[in-house]
Design an enzyme around this catalytic site. Sequence first.
Site, PDB file in Angstrom:
ATOM      1  CG  ASP A 117      55.347  39.443  49.713  1.00 25.18           C
ATOM      2  OD1 ASP A 117      54.959  40.624  49.216  1.00 25.18           O
ATOM      3  OD2 ASP A 117      56.528  38.783  49.683  1.00 25.18           O
ATOM      4  CG  ASN A 127      54.434  44.885  48.133  1.00 26.88           C
ATOM      5  OD1 ASN A 127      55.085  45.768  48.207  1.00 26.88           O
ATOM      6  ND2 ASN A 127      54.501  43.788  48.030  1.00 26.88           N
ATOM      7  CG  MET A 142      63.696  47.117  50.257  1.00 27.60           C
ATOM      8  SD  MET A 142      62.746  45.860  49.518  1.00 27.60           S
ATOM      9  CE  MET A 142      63.679  44.522  49.917  1.00 27.60           C
ATOM     10  CG  HIS A 143      59.693  48.953  57.419  1.00 28.38           C
ATOM     11  ND1 HIS A 143      60.526  49.124  58.570  1.00 28.38           N
ATOM     12  CD2 HIS A 143      58.417  49.236  57.969  1.00 28.38           C
ATOM     13  CE1 HIS A 143      59.829  49.203  59.669  1.00 28.38           C
ATOM     14  NE2 HIS A 143      58.649  49.304  59.532  1.00 28.38           N
ATOM     15  CB  ILE A 144      57.979  43.400  57.251  1.00 20.41           C
ATOM     16  CG1 ILE A 144      58.891  42.823  56.133  1.00 20.41           C
ATOM     17  CG2 ILE A 144      56.731  42.765  57.430  1.00 20.41           C
ATOM     18  CD1 ILE A 144      59.202  41.323  56.787  1.00 20.41           C
ATOM     19  CG  LEU A 145      54.407  48.905  56.261  1.00 17.28           C
ATOM     20  CD1 LEU A 145      53.495  49.231  55.103  1.00 17.28           C
ATOM     21  CD2 LEU A 145      54.826  49.920  57.010  1.00 17.28           C
ATOM     22  CB  SER A 200      63.225  51.658  38.906  1.00 13.80           C
ATOM     23  OG  SER A 200      63.062  50.522  39.445  1.00 13.80           O
ATOM     24  CG  HIS A 213      56.130  39.872  46.127  1.00 14.53           C
ATOM     25  ND1 HIS A 213      57.398  40.066  46.857  1.00 14.53           N
ATOM     26  CD2 HIS A 213      56.082  38.436  45.764  1.00 14.53           C
ATOM     27  CE1 HIS A 213      58.027  38.715  46.914  1.00 14.53           C
ATOM     28  NE2 HIS A 213      57.226  38.019  46.544  1.00 14.53           N
TER      29      HIS A 213
END
Length: 205
Positions: free
Chosen positions: A157, A115, A98-101, A15, A117
């Site tokens: 974050d 990003n 939904m994947h922590i880089l 979305s 958040h």
Amino acid sequence: MASKKIVVLISGSGSNLQALIDAEQKGELGCGKITLVVSNKKNAYGLTRASNASIPTFVQTLKQYKDAGKTREDFDHDLAQHIERTEAPDLIVLAGWMHILSPAFIDMFRGRIINLHPALPGELDGAHAIDRAYEEFKEGKRLSTGVMVHYVIPEVDKGKPIMTQVIPCVEGDTLEDLENRIHAAEHQILPRAVKQVLAGSGQTQ
């Protein structure tokens, strides 16, 4: 003015990707042009949104790597190499990714990844931020929450904010009410932040 390439990373319905697509079609991303949408989930509806807008897509799943005995760092490294080789983007936008880089990805694009958040800086870092905000509201510990767009660094974050917006928690809210209010704000703030960063007026990371 030459267009600037944007690569959007998604994992789900897309979305927020749609908000960016709509903004680009209205000329609201400035010189920004979405040139690739990447998903780590092959059935993500965001891929359909991209195809409907004639934007190329690329899918790379962590399961492929785990099944081959490879690591998350291998996944991140290969994805970064593919994006840089095929697009050399000016900006990478994580929009429901939904994947922590790991640094294997981030270091290649340092200062070029942002990003979205659903919380304010220093509050509710990590997953399930809306659920956690709602629980704190119900417990009388919180009257508002928010959304932010920030630069991506290895600490989740924690990168410098580019744009923030406070979202009130309203008496009688259900979790769905709060989610809808936050998502509506996300759809507004993300295109504005992208335009600002590409124009060179975002804070440095």
